[in-house]
Design an enzyme around this catalytic site. Structure first.
Site, mmCIF file in Angstrom:
data_model
loop_
_atom_site.group_PDB
_atom_site.id
_atom_site.type_symbol
_atom_site.label_atom_id
_atom_site.label_comp_id
_atom_site.label_asym_id
_atom_site.label_seq_id
_atom_site.Cartn_x
_atom_site.Cartn_y
_atom_site.Cartn_z
ATOM 1 N N LYS A 118 30.818 71.786 122.191
ATOM 2 C CA LYS A 118 31.984 71.505 121.339
ATOM 3 C C LYS A 118 32.259 72.751 120.523
ATOM 4 O O LYS A 118 31.333 73.494 120.199
ATOM 5 C CB LYS A 118 31.692 70.337 120.383
ATOM 6 C CG LYS A 118 32.940 69.653 119.888
ATOM 7 C CD LYS A 118 33.387 68.592 120.875
ATOM 8 C CE LYS A 118 34.680 67.939 120.514
ATOM 9 N NZ LYS A 118 34.911 66.742 121.362
ATOM 10 N N ASP A 158 40.804 68.492 121.447
ATOM 11 C CA ASP A 158 40.205 67.443 120.603
ATOM 12 C C ASP A 158 41.162 67.323 119.414
ATOM 13 O O ASP A 158 42.340 67.689 119.535
ATOM 14 C CB ASP A 158 38.779 67.822 120.169
ATOM 15 C CG ASP A 158 38.019 66.641 119.559
ATOM 16 O OD1 ASP A 158 37.560 65.775 120.318
ATOM 17 O OD2 ASP A 158 37.905 66.559 118.308
#
Ligand code: NDP
Ligand code: 2IT
Length: 439
Positions: A118, A158
């Site tokens: 991430k 995201d």
């Protein structure tokens, strides 16, 4: 856990995500003494690598602005690092470490070959012009490009990162490497993006919900569903729900909640979709419509009577009181679109009440799954039809559901999807790590 708390005392979200996994897999872990001899769990709790950097960019007034940028490469035992990029003012290492940790197990569940990562920045695209966003994305990738690649690490979107941001990041990556590759997913359809990637997380969550409801012979049509968020995940969740005859009774953004007592019609949904996607408007702009109520500063859970809840905004957005209120109103299922939206206390309430409760790493895995399908299409230099991708997505969500049942079903027939998802994801990663030695 005690050791991790001492080492990382300022990382509450990360400790929360780790604690949920380690407590739910404890039994299975202890069945394999070789795991402990290789200190596997401790290795899995620490990201392989964290890259952090300053991102300096120039705003429309000629001022130099500085943000932090990060990429947490958590684990690549089963495939290249893979996971989204988040641009939001709240981004810090604790949040990105929790998201990368979750992503590793989620990606293992998808049946595709992807490790977990991430990244992101405390930059907020809100209120910025397109050119400011472009300059920021270019400066971000100027630092990151050496650490990503089609077989190394493949970022995607995201919170705060959608098609626009991925396009700008991909463009600069291409310029730096002089290569056209599938290094980002969620790309535009004209340059390697997959059909259905924008819809995938929301649709996938509804497919997962349908699998859960089917175990009880419950029909989705006519059910009242509280959804939070009004971004990529929430909107496509709502769209699919409406198409399947459910009543979407709420949406929210960071300023407040929109309650729709009779459920959104397709036309009203179109109005919300247009507001959010064409000019990035706020839900508060709909406050005067006669079909809804707007509640500033409130989350939806205690404002509606809902059969089903699908939290799809952000982490820790549904707490113990919210969970008790939902249960008191007769809520039968919670399927998470966001990552870790329920606090540990809320999760405890849902599991105790033995309702159908799906943790995000299972129910929101449709997004990264179609990212995996985008990587496969890029490698073949082919693109599949929307129907083909949708069929594969349905198959993957059914497979994830079956994996949860395999490891989560209890003697009385209740399925603990938290234990099921964590154990299935962990076992796949653990087997691969054991086979590859201490690396
Ligand atoms: P978007 O940026 O498209 O939308 C996020 C939505 O959540 C917006 O409505 C935003 O409101 C709201 N929100 C964000 N932060 C907060 C906050 N701190 N408090 C209250 N509301 C907030 O993001 P996505 O829809 O892509 O992501 C939503 C969730 O789904 C995240 O948890 C993400 O990690 C997860 N997820 C996303 C996937 C994807 O493919 N995009 C895949 C799997 C999970 P506002 O506009 O006011 O900021
Ligand atoms: O949380 C997630 O699974 C995502 N944001 C999607 C990641 C991806 O690589 O598509």
């Amino acid at each position: 856990m005690d050791d991790l708390r001492l080492r990382f005392p300022n990382e509450p979200e990360y400790l929360q995500a780790v604690e949920e996994v380690v407590t739910s897999i404890e039994e299975v872990y202890n069945e394999y003494p070789a795991f402990e001899r290789m200190n596997l769990m401790e290795r899995l709790c620490m990201p392989d690598r964290i890259i952090s950097f300053r991102v300096s960019w120039v705003d429309d007034h000629g001022r130099v602005r500085n943000n932090m940028g990060y990429r947490v490469q958590h684990n690549n035992a089963i495939g290249p690092y893979k996971g989204g990029i988040r641009f939001h003012s709240s981004v810090n290492l604790s949040i990105l470490k929790f998201l990368a940790f979750e992503q590793t197990f989620k990606n293992a569940l998808t049946t595709l070959a992807m490790g977990g990562a991430k990244g992101g920045s405390d930059f907020s695209p809100r209120g910025k012009s397109d050119m400011e966003v472009m300059r920021f994305c270019q400066a971000f990738v100027n630092e990151l490009w050496r650490n990503i690649g089609p077989d190394m690490d493949v970022p995607a979107g995201d919170i705060g990162v959608g098609g626009r941001e991925v396009g700008y990041m991909f463009g600069w990556y291409k310029k730096m490497t002089r290569e056209f590759s599938g290094t980002f997913t969620g790309k535009g359809l004209d340059f390697g993006g997959s059909l259905m990637r924008p819809e995938a997380t929301g649709y996938g969550n509804v497919y997962f919900l349908l699998n859960m409801l089917a175990t009880k012979g419950i029909d989705l049509a006519g059910k009242r569903v509280a959804v939070s968020g009004a971004g990529n995940v929430a909107l496509y969740t709502a769209e699919k729900l409406i198409r399947l005859g459910a009543k979407v009774v709420s949406l929210s953004d960071s300023d407040g909640s929109l309650i729709i007592p009779d459920g959104l019609t397709a036309e009203q949904f179109g109005q919300v979709f247009e507001l959010k996607t064409s000019y990035r408007g706020r839900l508060s702009e709909l406050a005067d419509e006669d079909w809804c109520e707007y509640h500033p500063g409130k989350r939806p859970w205690q404002l509606v009577k809902a059969d089903i809840a699908m939290p799809s905004a952000t982490q820790n957005e549904l707490d113990g009181d919210d969970a008790r209120a939902l249960l008191a109103q007769g809520c039968i299922a919670v399927s998470e679109g966001a990552n870790m939206p329920s606090t540990p206390e809320a999760v405890h309430e849902f599991l105790n009440a033995k309702i159908l409760y799906a943790p995000g790493k299972a129910s929101n895995a449709g997004g990264v799954s179609v990212s995996g399908l985008e990587m496969a299409q890029n490698s073949q230099r082919l693109s599949w039809t929307a129907e083909e991708v949708d069929e594969k997505l349905k198959g993957i969500m059914a497979d994830i559901h079956a994996q949860c049942m395999r490891y989560g079903k209890e003697a009385d027939g209740f399925c603990n999807y938290v234990r099921g998802a964590n154990t299935a994801g962990f076992m796949k990663v653990a087997r691969a790590m054991m086979a590859q030695g201490i690396v």
